[in-house]
Design a protein around this motif. Structure first.
Motif, PDB file in Angstrom:
ATOM      1  N   UNK B  25      -7.017  -1.131  10.363  1.00 41.47           N
ATOM      2  CA  UNK B  25      -6.591  -2.094   9.346  1.00 41.47           C
ATOM      3  C   UNK B  25      -5.081  -2.054   9.122  1.00 41.47           C
ATOM      4  N   UNK B  26      -4.330  -2.027  10.224  1.00 41.13           N
ATOM      5  CA  UNK B  26      -2.881  -2.096  10.095  1.00 41.13           C
ATOM      6  C   UNK B  26      -2.247  -0.724   9.931  1.00 41.13           C
ATOM      7  N   UNK B  27      -0.974  -0.702   9.558  1.00 44.70           N
ATOM      8  CA  UNK B  27      -0.259   0.574   9.417  1.00 44.70           C
ATOM      9  C   UNK B  27       0.605   0.564   8.160  1.00 44.70           C
ATOM     10  N   UNK B  28       1.042   1.749   7.797  1.00 49.67           N
ATOM     11  CA  UNK B  28       2.030   1.912   6.728  1.00 49.67           C
ATOM     12  C   UNK B  28       2.986   3.011   7.175  1.00 49.67           C
ATOM     13  N   UNK B  29       4.096   3.146   6.470  1.00 46.10           N
ATOM     14  CA  UNK B  29       5.045   4.207   6.792  1.00 46.10           C
ATOM     15  C   UNK B  29       5.523   4.873   5.520  1.00 46.10           C
ATOM     16  N   UNK B  30       5.750   6.165   5.582  1.00 44.57           N
ATOM     17  CA  UNK B  30       6.464   6.819   4.504  1.00 44.57           C
ATOM     18  C   UNK B  30       7.912   6.363   4.509  1.00 44.57           C
ATOM     19  N   UNK B  31       8.567   6.510   3.372  1.00 43.41           N
ATOM     20  CA  UNK B  31      10.010   6.254   3.379  1.00 43.41           C
ATOM     21  C   UNK B  31      10.715   7.414   2.697  1.00 43.41           C
ATOM     22  N   UNK B  32      11.979   7.594   3.046  1.00 47.25           N
ATOM     23  CA  UNK B  32      12.823   8.570   2.352  1.00 47.25           C
ATOM     24  C   UNK B  32      13.422   7.854   1.145  1.00 47.25           C
ATOM     25  N   UNK B  33      12.990   8.175  -0.066  1.00 46.35           N
ATOM     26  CA  UNK B  33      13.449   7.401  -1.219  1.00 46.35           C
ATOM     27  C   UNK B  33      14.937   7.606  -1.527  1.00 46.35           C
ATOM     28  N   UNK B  34      15.543   8.636  -0.949  1.00 44.19           N
ATOM     29  CA  UNK B  34      16.971   8.850  -1.196  1.00 44.19           C
ATOM     30  C   UNK B  34      17.811   7.830  -0.436  1.00 44.19           C
ATOM     31  N   UNK B  40       9.136   8.130  10.596  1.00 40.84           N
ATOM     32  CA  UNK B  40       8.145   8.199  11.665  1.00 40.84           C
ATOM     33  C   UNK B  40       7.077   9.197  11.268  1.00 40.84           C
ATOM     34  N   UNK B  41       5.856   9.139  11.778  1.00 40.42           N
ATOM     35  CA  UNK B  41       5.336   8.005  12.540  1.00 40.42           C
ATOM     36  C   UNK B  41       4.773   6.943  11.597  1.00 40.42           C
ATOM     37  N   UNK B  42       4.365   5.821  12.172  1.00 34.21           N
ATOM     38  CA  UNK B  42       3.588   4.862  11.393  1.00 34.21           C
ATOM     39  C   UNK B  42       2.200   5.450  11.164  1.00 34.21           C
ATOM     40  N   UNK B  43       1.610   5.153  10.029  1.00 37.84           N
ATOM     41  CA  UNK B  43       0.258   5.647   9.728  1.00 37.84           C
ATOM     42  C   UNK B  43      -0.739   4.506   9.803  1.00 37.84           C
ATOM     43  N   UNK B  44      -1.763   4.685  10.640  1.00 38.18           N
ATOM     44  CA  UNK B  44      -2.786   3.641  10.780  1.00 38.18           C
ATOM     45  C   UNK B  44      -3.728   3.703   9.580  1.00 38.18           C
ATOM     46  N   UNK B  45      -4.215   2.559   9.174  1.00 34.78           N
ATOM     47  CA  UNK B  45      -5.053   2.444   7.978  1.00 34.78           C
ATOM     48  C   UNK B  45      -6.488   2.099   8.383  1.00 34.78           C
ATOM     49  N   UNK B  46      -7.420   2.761   7.757  1.00 38.25           N
ATOM     50  CA  UNK B  46      -8.823   2.526   8.145  1.00 38.25           C
ATOM     51  C   UNK B  46      -9.393   1.319   7.401  1.00 38.25           C
ATOM     52  N   UNK B  47     -10.470   0.785   7.981  1.00 39.39           N
ATOM     53  CA  UNK B  47     -11.188  -0.297   7.305  1.00 39.39           C
ATOM     54  C   UNK B  47     -12.460   0.264   6.665  1.00 39.39           C
ATOM     55  N   UNK B  48     -13.241  -0.591   6.048  1.00 42.60           N
ATOM     56  CA  UNK B  48     -14.393  -0.096   5.290  1.00 42.60           C
ATOM     57  C   UNK B  48     -15.474   0.532   6.166  1.00 42.60           C
ATOM     58  N   UNK B  49     -15.603   0.004   7.399  1.00 43.46           N
ATOM     59  CA  UNK B  49     -16.609   0.593   8.303  1.00 43.46           C
ATOM     60  C   UNK B  49     -16.220   2.033   8.633  1.00 43.46           C
ATOM     61  N   UNK B  50     -14.931   2.268   8.836  1.00 42.30           N
ATOM     62  CA  UNK B  50     -14.483   3.634   9.129  1.00 42.30           C
ATOM     63  C   UNK B  50     -14.616   4.539   7.908  1.00 42.30           C
ATOM     64  N   UNK B  51     -14.372   3.957   6.737  1.00 42.13           N
ATOM     65  CA  UNK B  51     -14.568   4.722   5.511  1.00 42.13           C
ATOM     66  C   UNK B  51     -16.027   5.179   5.385  1.00 42.13           C
ATOM     67  N   UNK B  52     -16.924   4.288   5.781  1.00 41.38           N
ATOM     68  CA  UNK B  52     -18.350   4.623   5.687  1.00 41.38           C
ATOM     69  C   UNK B  52     -18.718   5.804   6.579  1.00 41.38           C
ATOM     70  N   UNK B  53     -17.978   5.981   7.690  1.00 40.52           N
ATOM     71  CA  UNK B  53     -18.222   7.175   8.533  1.00 40.52           C
ATOM     72  C   UNK B  53     -17.874   8.443   7.761  1.00 40.52           C
TER      73      UNK B  53
END
Lengths: 541, 541
Positions: B25-34, B40-53
């Protein structure tokens, strides 16, 4: 009817913070369900402004009541018990007329109610429920010193209690929820059950007189008669109310849960609602006297006209000869059984409707049926039968029928039991009838049942709930709204408490339970280990 | 930036029941707030079917994990602690980059996190949280014999945990909620915080490796990255999930409460949300060194850029000379203070918005203001001032500003304090600064504060929460969703337990905690009185 020993003149009014208060919102009347005759007097119903007087008084009473010393507090509970006993015979008479329940059952229930108050008085004196934990300061600890930390439990605040129709004493005006809230130190606003208004009033006076006799703030207890659900909803919404205790139907209980969750400040609801109490019969357990076994089942099923939360509504019976013989014996035992008066015409109607609905399901048939009773509102007890696959495929078969109705499920293997148990909703109880040699077969069922129920019994019927220290009358939803507790037994007191920590507070400002001198002689958890009161340095000195 | 000691190669994926699982379900990234730089790296996001696992695996793991013997169970918690310590330096580095928090603070937090796991391991070994109560049978009791009744607490089931941004260790992946749920015997599905995804992954691997090393079912722990609120809502709705632990905003917490209450089977939510932590200064307490006192206040206010749930957001300062001198000293102390990087651009924005909104209220003025920080997302700390009547009339003044902002309320008499405290919403803490001679004046405030807060402190600032046996980090709504408990300290374990009673169950079928032989050497409540394990007949033998 028996000769009445009634001496109290019933006023027909609410008691708000010690004062008889005629209501401004119409009247209601109790009825004798055996005859459908209306009873005297009419009961006046309060409106929301009058309700606000009761909750404001409870709020006002909270500070002093919550800080009561153990001896006065316990004495108060014991005075309630004594006052109830003093009017015992008239209470039993009035309750029998209002509920149709047999007097011996009501006498037993009254004894349970006063016994419960005295048991809770012992807990209040002993004080473990106050949950005292102490961590002495460690000024030399690195990287940071540890402060002086003391924890104790305080009462939540005023509690709204809604009584049940089926226990006019033990789950009503001075019943379990009221007794446990008062034992916790919470004032109670009790919404009277309109099905036994006179019984409620007599108990309400006994309780009100105990408040006065013990010199407590009159707001500690109010008994209010109101127009059904609307006043109940208003009570659950009142900002002064900090918790709700309820025993009754799933519909009314979930409505209260929704109201409490939607408040600006959500509050806990302890609702005991709905349970069909599965009973699992193992083959060997049926090898004895089938008739005696069937009679015990029918007694548990039909006692109090089946109107018990722990009624055996579901019976797993093995396929084969022993199971067949048992069901034949059930048929014999039930054929002679007559329906008994139910609590109200509405409950009797719901029971008949439930029986009709269950009987109309595919794959469900009647195994045994008793006779209609001679009084009004006395439907015939009935036992239905079906097979495991039908049970698994139709959720209607899991719906509680409040009354003397039960469903027998014939099963082939112990695996069937595990599958069926895993698919069940939350229950108050599960019972196993087994012998020594069934233990290995039964073992895999236990962890499944632990997730589904509050109490697991062996070789006993689920009706009858012992009021003590180790009892759990609770269970996962929809048996209750909150599986983390019980509504019967001493653990029930802890429902109405929350912890507060005191950090470096001067001893002079500390409440007694956490003062250094331990003036209430409480057991305390010190540095993670229980220190019994008798073992403390002070007590040894 | 410091030299990185990072050795783990971050995968950027969820860990579902021990397996690295790229999300659909896409990706997200942390950021350095300073710097607002993406990491890096990008983090992949799970969908509901994967959550059900993940939830299905937790459900599958429950039976064996919930029945674990104390030694294996405690060893598991200790292994997690050791695994986290083994990657301590890289964890601190990554967390510092992702959160902007200073390393010494993060090192302290890491030690608190591993210390907490070891403390809970001691509780698991000791076993009082299992709440064993035994009532031996009384066959001769009248009118009815007493059955053999045994009670113990069992875990609720799989728990969904939502971590906080402001404690990337102690309230995140292996933080308090995870540790207490695991200690209770509940598998955990942890919803990673997207503001520190790399920190979460490193801890997640440490935890996953402990599961494997201890031979546990891999479903005991899953770490999932998901698209914000939607996956969180799906997790709270999942039928396998039986409780929720959450630390974060009032908006997100109340949304989870609503979801949990609306489920077909409602479940408990432990949400720690919002608190402004009133501090009451008594006149005599200000008689010392005003500058030193002001510096201590500013340190508590600005530490971690004010992003602490126990931040002193409200300060009651007496009218008159001593109070004036204190505020002048606060002005001096804050003038030199620079804003520090906040956790995320969104949090910094909310903080600025909150400061603007509070400053715009009638009767509120700036008492002292520091400087903007040199980095991104570092708003200037600020102290506002007002009078008691303004505070009482405007609810906006009770809204939490998450960051280094505080409101001083000048008061005239101790009665003002009682009135103001009574009108406050629920809080995590209240603090009193007082000397011996203030005790009589302060005494009436105590019972009011007990109803409003979870922890009362004397002569100390509320930031800094000791993890121990007597701590309460909780309080009435909106501080938390459930005042009956704490999210810090050993009592937190009991949030995830419920009682079950066993009636006349053959010893061979009983779980170890309630077996006659007491094989786990537990303290038990027998017939209403605590019997310490060392005192039992068996242990004496």
């Amino acid at each position: 009817m028996s000769v009445s020993t009634q001496t109290t003149v019933l006023s027909g009014h609410s008691i708000i913070a010690g004062r008889e208060t005629p209501g401004n919102a119409g009247t209601t009347r109790g009825i004798d369900p055996a005859t459908n005759a209306e009873l005297e007097p009419a009961y006046t119903l309060i409106d929301e402004a009058q309700l606000a007087e009761a909750t404001a008084a409870a709020e006002e009473a909270f500070e002093s009541f919550s800080a009561l010393d153990p001896e006065t507090h316990a004495g108060f509970l014991e005075t309630i018990a004594a006052n109830i006993e003093a009017v015992g015979p008239e209470l039993v008479d009035r309750a029998a007329t209002e509920t149709g329940l047999p007097k011996p059952r009501l006498q037993g229930e009254l004894a349970r109610t006063t016994g419960q108050l005295r048991l809770f008085a012992r807990v209040v004196r002993q004080g473990d429920h106050r949950g005292v934990r102490i961590e002495p300061p460690l000024p030399e600890r690195t990287p940071l010193p540890r402060p002086d930390l003391r924890q104790r439990k305080v009462p939540l605040g005023p509690v709204a209690v809604f009584g049940a129709s089926n226990f006019p004493f033990a789950f009503s005006t001075a019943g379990g929820d009221t007794a446990s809230a008062l034992a916790a130190g919470c004032p109670v606003i009790f919404k009277a059950h309109n099905a036994h208004p006179g019984t409620g009033e007599i108990v309400g006076h006994a309780l009100t007189e105990a408040v006065a006799a013990c010199g407590l703030h009159p707001g500690v207890f109010s008994l209010v008669y109101g127009p059904g659900a609307s006043i109940g909803q208003a009570l659950a919404k009142d900002p002064a109310v900090k918790a709700v205790g309820f025993t009754g139907s799933r519909g009314a209980g979930t409505a209260l849960m929704a109201t409490a969750a939607a408040r600006p400040e959500p509050i806990p609801v302890y609702a005991e609602m709905s349970s069909i109490n599965p009973v699992f019969l193992f083959d060997s357990a049926l090898r004895g006297d089938a008739d005696e076994f069937a009679r015990a089942y029918v007694t548990s099923l039909t006692g109090s006209s089946g109107q018990l939360c722990t009624n055996p509504g579901l019976l797993f019976v093995p396929a084969g000869e022993a199971g067949d013989a048992f069901l034949t014996a059930v048929d014999r035992a039930l054929a002679g059984a007559e329906g008994a008066t139910m609590l109200t015409p509405g409950i009797a109607r719901s029971c008949r409707d439930g029986i009709d609905a269950l009987g109309a399901q595919d794959g469900v048939e009647v195994v045994a049926r008793g006779k209609e009773g001679a009084t009004e509102n006395a439907p015939a007890p009935v036992v239905f039968g079906t097979q495991v696959p039908t049970f698994l495929s139709n959720p209607v078969l899991q719906e509680e029928i409040f009354g003397a109705s039960s469903l027998v499920i014939r099963y082939g293997s112990a695996d069937d039991l595990v599958v069926a148990a895993a698919r069940m909703e939350g229950q108050l109880t599960a019972s196993l009838f087994l012998s020594e040699k069934d233990l290995p077969t039964a073992a895999p069922l236990l962890p499944v049942l632990e997730r589904k129920v509050g109490r697991i019994l062996a070789n006993g019927w689920p009706t009858g709930v012992d009021v003590g220290d180790a009892m759990v009358h609770g269970g996962p939803f929809p048996a209750t709204s909150d599986s983390r507790t019980t509504s019967v037994g001493t653990l029930a007191i802890e429902r109405f408490l929350r912890p507060v920590a005191y950090q470096n507070i001067p001893d002079a400002l500390l409440p007694a339970p956490v003062q250094a001198a331990n003036p209430w002689h409480l057991n305390r958890r010190v540095d993670g280990r229980i220190e019994l009161a008798g073992d403390s340095a002070e007590d040894r000195a």
